[in-house]
Enzyme design. Sequence first.
Site, PDB file in Angstrom:
ATOM      1  N   SER A 285      22.339 -57.583 -27.993  1.00 50.00           N
ATOM      2  CA  SER A 285      21.008 -57.008 -27.882  1.00 50.00           C
ATOM      3  C   SER A 285      21.040 -55.984 -26.754  1.00 50.00           C
ATOM      4  O   SER A 285      21.980 -55.978 -25.946  1.00 50.00           O
ATOM      5  CB  SER A 285      20.001 -58.116 -27.540  1.00 50.00           C
ATOM      6  OG  SER A 285      18.768 -57.598 -27.084  1.00 50.00           O
TER       7      SER A 285
ATOM      8  N   TYR B 180      16.827 -65.737 -23.466  1.00 49.96           N
ATOM      9  CA  TYR B 180      17.364 -64.794 -24.448  1.00 49.96           C
ATOM     10  C   TYR B 180      18.284 -63.793 -23.760  1.00 49.96           C
ATOM     11  O   TYR B 180      19.396 -63.531 -24.221  1.00 49.96           O
ATOM     12  CB  TYR B 180      16.208 -64.066 -25.135  1.00 49.96           C
ATOM     13  CG  TYR B 180      16.632 -63.053 -26.177  1.00 49.96           C
ATOM     14  CD1 TYR B 180      17.005 -63.460 -27.454  1.00 49.96           C
ATOM     15  CD2 TYR B 180      16.649 -61.695 -25.881  1.00 49.96           C
ATOM     16  CE1 TYR B 180      17.385 -62.534 -28.415  1.00 49.96           C
ATOM     17  CE2 TYR B 180      17.029 -60.760 -26.827  1.00 49.96           C
ATOM     18  CZ  TYR B 180      17.397 -61.191 -28.097  1.00 49.96           C
ATOM     19  OH  TYR B 180      17.782 -60.271 -29.040  1.00 49.96           O
TER      20      TYR B 180
END
Length: 266
Positions: free
Chosen positions: A152, A166
């Site tokens: 990401s 995350y």
Amino acid sequence: MTAVQPAAPVVGRLTGRRVFLTGGGSGIGEATAHRLASEGAAVAITDAREEAATRVADAVRAAGGTAIGLRCDVGDETSVADAVAATVAEFGGLDGAVTCAGISGTAMLHEMDIAHWERILRVNLTGTFLPLRAAIPHLLEAGAGSIVTVGSVASLVSTNLNTPGYDASKGGVLQLTRSVAMGYADQGIRANCLCPGLVSTGLRANSTALQGPEPEVTRSRVVENTALARSADPAEMASVIAFLLSDDASFMTGAAIAADGGLTAN
């Protein structure tokens, strides 16, 4: 704004490649399954939701591709081992692996409970480690292979979206990918990490650990900081994954590819 049309598949580019794919039941994983099959790969489409994996595999086959659908809980050692074994039994080996499974979740660090933290790391980080550990022996047996992990922009920068679990997990995915790239380069295995920005997927809806702001609030904040001023279509990420798996990326390993619409350039 005119809808973006991802580049057409390079027909035949992945012919003969056998690929194990996690998170293939939706989002980037689903788009990747279709893209890889359209370029000639045989794809094992796995997902924690067996019905989703089966649905996508049926659609790939209906379009003329080669695919099987399997249940795979990426955080469970036995489930991963069984799925990889079934793939090898069906296809006769492996030439590539793509890890798309992932979840998200928001919470201030001091308010995050341990179950939230452990669930995100189990799916995102352990859920990358276990499939790669199971797949690599088969890539070694094949004499070469390509791995693509899905990190990401949070692998590269702080998203400032109150997602410490995350962010930590996706930072770990990138470093794990680099370690694999360095450890297996002399054995013909390449490993690269795709780092998407905002993508129009069901990630938030599928993330049972989710807490915090409404999806549209988060989306608008990210779009404001993205140079292209939009979210990506999953097919745009799938086209990058297909490239990284192919021989067109033969001199790329250990790379973090930011397909983020310019978010990290801001």
